[in-house]
Design a protein around this motif. Structure first.
Motif, mmCIF file in Angstrom:
data_model
loop_
_atom_site.group_PDB
_atom_site.id
_atom_site.type_symbol
_atom_site.label_atom_id
_atom_site.label_comp_id
_atom_site.label_asym_id
_atom_site.label_seq_id
_atom_site.Cartn_x
_atom_site.Cartn_y
_atom_site.Cartn_z
ATOM 1 N N LYS A 8 77.301 41.470 42.265
ATOM 2 C CA LYS A 8 77.563 41.297 40.832
ATOM 3 C C LYS A 8 77.036 42.502 40.057
ATOM 4 C CE LYS A 8 77.276 36.247 41.059
ATOM 5 N NZ LYS A 8 76.584 35.028 40.541
ATOM 6 N N ILE A 9 77.827 42.961 39.080
ATOM 7 C CA ILE A 9 77.444 44.109 38.263
ATOM 8 C C ILE A 9 76.398 43.689 37.237
ATOM 9 C CG2 ILE A 9 78.253 45.864 36.642
ATOM 10 C CD1 ILE A 9 80.958 45.733 37.986
ATOM 11 N N MET A 10 75.325 44.472 37.120
ATOM 12 C CA MET A 10 74.276 44.236 36.125
ATOM 13 C C MET A 10 74.651 45.015 34.853
ATOM 14 S SD MET A 10 71.993 42.380 37.889
ATOM 15 C CE MET A 10 73.467 41.543 38.502
ATOM 16 N N GLU A 11 75.393 44.355 33.935
ATOM 17 C CA GLU A 11 75.909 45.044 32.758
ATOM 18 C C GLU A 11 74.802 45.589 31.861
ATOM 19 O OE1 GLU A 11 76.786 42.066 33.702
ATOM 20 O OE2 GLU A 11 78.933 42.141 34.203
ATOM 21 N N GLU A 12 73.699 44.858 31.740
ATOM 22 C CA GLU A 12 72.604 45.306 30.873
ATOM 23 C C GLU A 12 71.970 46.583 31.417
ATOM 24 O OE1 GLU A 12 71.760 44.189 27.945
ATOM 25 O OE2 GLU A 12 73.433 42.767 28.068
ATOM 26 N N ASN A 13 71.864 46.684 32.731
ATOM 27 C CA ASN A 13 71.291 47.894 33.325
ATOM 28 C C ASN A 13 72.218 49.092 33.149
ATOM 29 O OD1 ASN A 13 69.098 46.413 34.113
ATOM 30 N ND2 ASN A 13 69.684 46.275 36.264
ATOM 31 N N LEU A 14 73.521 48.833 33.186
ATOM 32 C CA LEU A 14 74.475 49.912 32.921
ATOM 33 C C LEU A 14 74.299 50.458 31.507
ATOM 34 C CD1 LEU A 14 77.868 48.697 34.480
ATOM 35 C CD2 LEU A 14 76.402 50.534 35.294
ATOM 36 N N LYS A 15 74.189 49.565 30.540
ATOM 37 C CA LYS A 15 73.999 49.988 29.149
ATOM 38 C C LYS A 15 72.676 50.720 28.976
ATOM 39 C CE LYS A 15 76.701 46.145 27.229
ATOM 40 N NZ LYS A 15 76.635 44.909 26.385
ATOM 41 N N LYS A 16 71.655 50.234 29.646
ATOM 42 C CA LYS A 16 70.325 50.848 29.546
ATOM 43 C C LYS A 16 70.351 52.303 30.000
ATOM 44 C CE LYS A 16 65.708 50.455 31.569
ATOM 45 N NZ LYS A 16 64.861 49.701 32.522
ATOM 46 N N GLU A 17 71.109 52.601 31.035
ATOM 47 C CA GLU A 17 71.180 53.958 31.570
ATOM 48 C C GLU A 17 72.317 54.772 30.967
ATOM 49 O OE1 GLU A 17 69.008 55.340 33.409
ATOM 50 O OE2 GLU A 17 67.808 53.555 33.857
ATOM 51 N N GLY A 18 73.078 54.165 30.041
ATOM 52 C CA GLY A 18 74.170 54.885 29.387
ATOM 53 C C GLY A 18 75.370 55.100 30.283
ATOM 54 N N TYR A 19 75.597 54.156 31.198
ATOM 55 C CA TYR A 19 76.723 54.260 32.127
ATOM 56 C C TYR A 19 77.860 53.367 31.663
ATOM 57 C CZ TYR A 19 75.012 57.117 35.995
ATOM 58 O OH TYR A 19 74.610 58.164 36.774
ATOM 59 N N SER A 20 79.056 53.915 31.698
ATOM 60 C CA SER A 20 80.244 53.119 31.404
ATOM 61 C C SER A 20 80.813 52.572 32.706
ATOM 62 C CB SER A 20 81.291 53.972 30.689
ATOM 63 O OG SER A 20 81.784 54.976 31.559
ATOM 64 N N THR A 21 81.819 51.722 32.591
ATOM 65 C CA THR A 21 82.490 51.205 33.787
ATOM 66 C C THR A 21 83.118 52.329 34.590
ATOM 67 O OG1 THR A 21 83.014 49.180 32.566
ATOM 68 C CG2 THR A 21 84.196 49.552 34.616
#
Length: 286
Positions: A102-115
């Motif tokens: 499962k993708i951790m969406e909050e961690n993506l936002k935290k690191e400034g990563y898009s899909t």
């Protein structure tokens, strides 16, 4: 002293100092840099460059400034080795992007990563479907490490309950037409053996650019003259083929004779040879 001579002298001295500073800071400076190490490298290079082209600036101030930055970077590096908290502060922490598939969406936002950024990183790891990924973590260096799901992982010899033959690292025994004695000794070989192998292949040492010996003692050559074809070593394959032929001959002799005693001897020895083939085949094929 003319300015151009002064610039040459300053350049040589500062390049030498910078070389030793980076060398003393360790190989990590050349591969995986944290934020502080990146800043230190930029500043040290900037100080050296600035004081090289401006002969009117104090040369001793340049050495002092470089020394201060070196001590600061060296001290922080040593503290980081002893303290997990300091290491987390200077190097940063790993961030989980995918866990249990499962993708951790909050961690993506935290690191400034898009899909799109995540998909690109996954493709760099030969993963084109998120559903094929069990775990993915972004390291402080910016590298994404990916663990595929079990059913998508390549089969290993361990999965097949196969124990491979032990293998040692290959040894480079010839470089630029010169015999290297230490690697030869590491492979439990000597120059006499090497000369005999070269003679078998009708090759002179002067025409060999690179020569390597694998863990089975087979010699692989690359020649200066690329128009000359050197046959691949086949000692292991020939030995295995000879053993199989011997086993087949013994089996044929057992079938061909009418003497019970001879038949028993041939049959017993062909079974022993078959056992030997089964044991040696993984080694001779590796």
């Amino acid at each position: 002293m003319p300015e151009w001579i002064s610039i040459i002298i300053r350049s040589i001295i500062l390049i030498t100092v910078l070389f030793f500073f980076v060398k003393w800071l360790g190989a990590k400076q050349l591969s995986q840099l944290n934020i502080f190490e990146t800043i230190s490298g930029i500043v040290l290079g900037g100080i050296a460059a600035f004081h090289t082209v401006d002969p009117y600036n104090s040369f001793y101030y340049a050495l002092l400034a470089m020394f201060v930055w070196f001590i600061a970077a060296f001290t922080i590096e040593k503290l980081s080795l002893k303290s997990k908290r300091m290491r987390d502060f200077t190097d940063g922490k790993s961030t989980v992007f995918i866990q249990n598939g499962k993708i951790m969406e909050e961690n993506l936002k935290k690191e400034g990563y898009s899909t799109d950024d995540l998909l690109e990183k996954l493709r760099n790891n030969n993963q084109f479907l998120v559903s094929d990924v069990e775990f993915a973590v972004l390291e402080p260096t910016g590298e994404l490490n990916v663990l595929p799901k079990k059913e998508n992982q390549p089969i290993t010899l361990k999965d097949l309950n196969i124990t491979p033959a032990p293998a040692k690292e290959p040894q480079t025994v010839i470089a630029d037409g010169n015999i290297l004695l230490e690697p030869l000794a590491n492979a439990s070989l000597n120059p006499t053996w090497l000369e005999a192998e070269l003679e078998k292949q009708n090759v002179t040492i002067d025409n060999v650019f690179l020569g390597q010996v694998d863990h089975q003692g087979q010699l692989f050559l690359d020649l200066y003259d690329d128009h000359i074809t050197v046959p691949e070593p086949a000692q292991s394959a020939l030995l295995l083929a000879s053993m199989k032929k011997c086993q087949a001959d013994l089996e044929l002799f057992a079938l061909a004779t009418d003497n019970p005693a001879s038949k028993e001897v041939y049959d017993r020895n062909q079974k022993r040879m078959q056992e030997a083939v089964n044991r040696m085949e993984p080694y001779l094929k590796s």
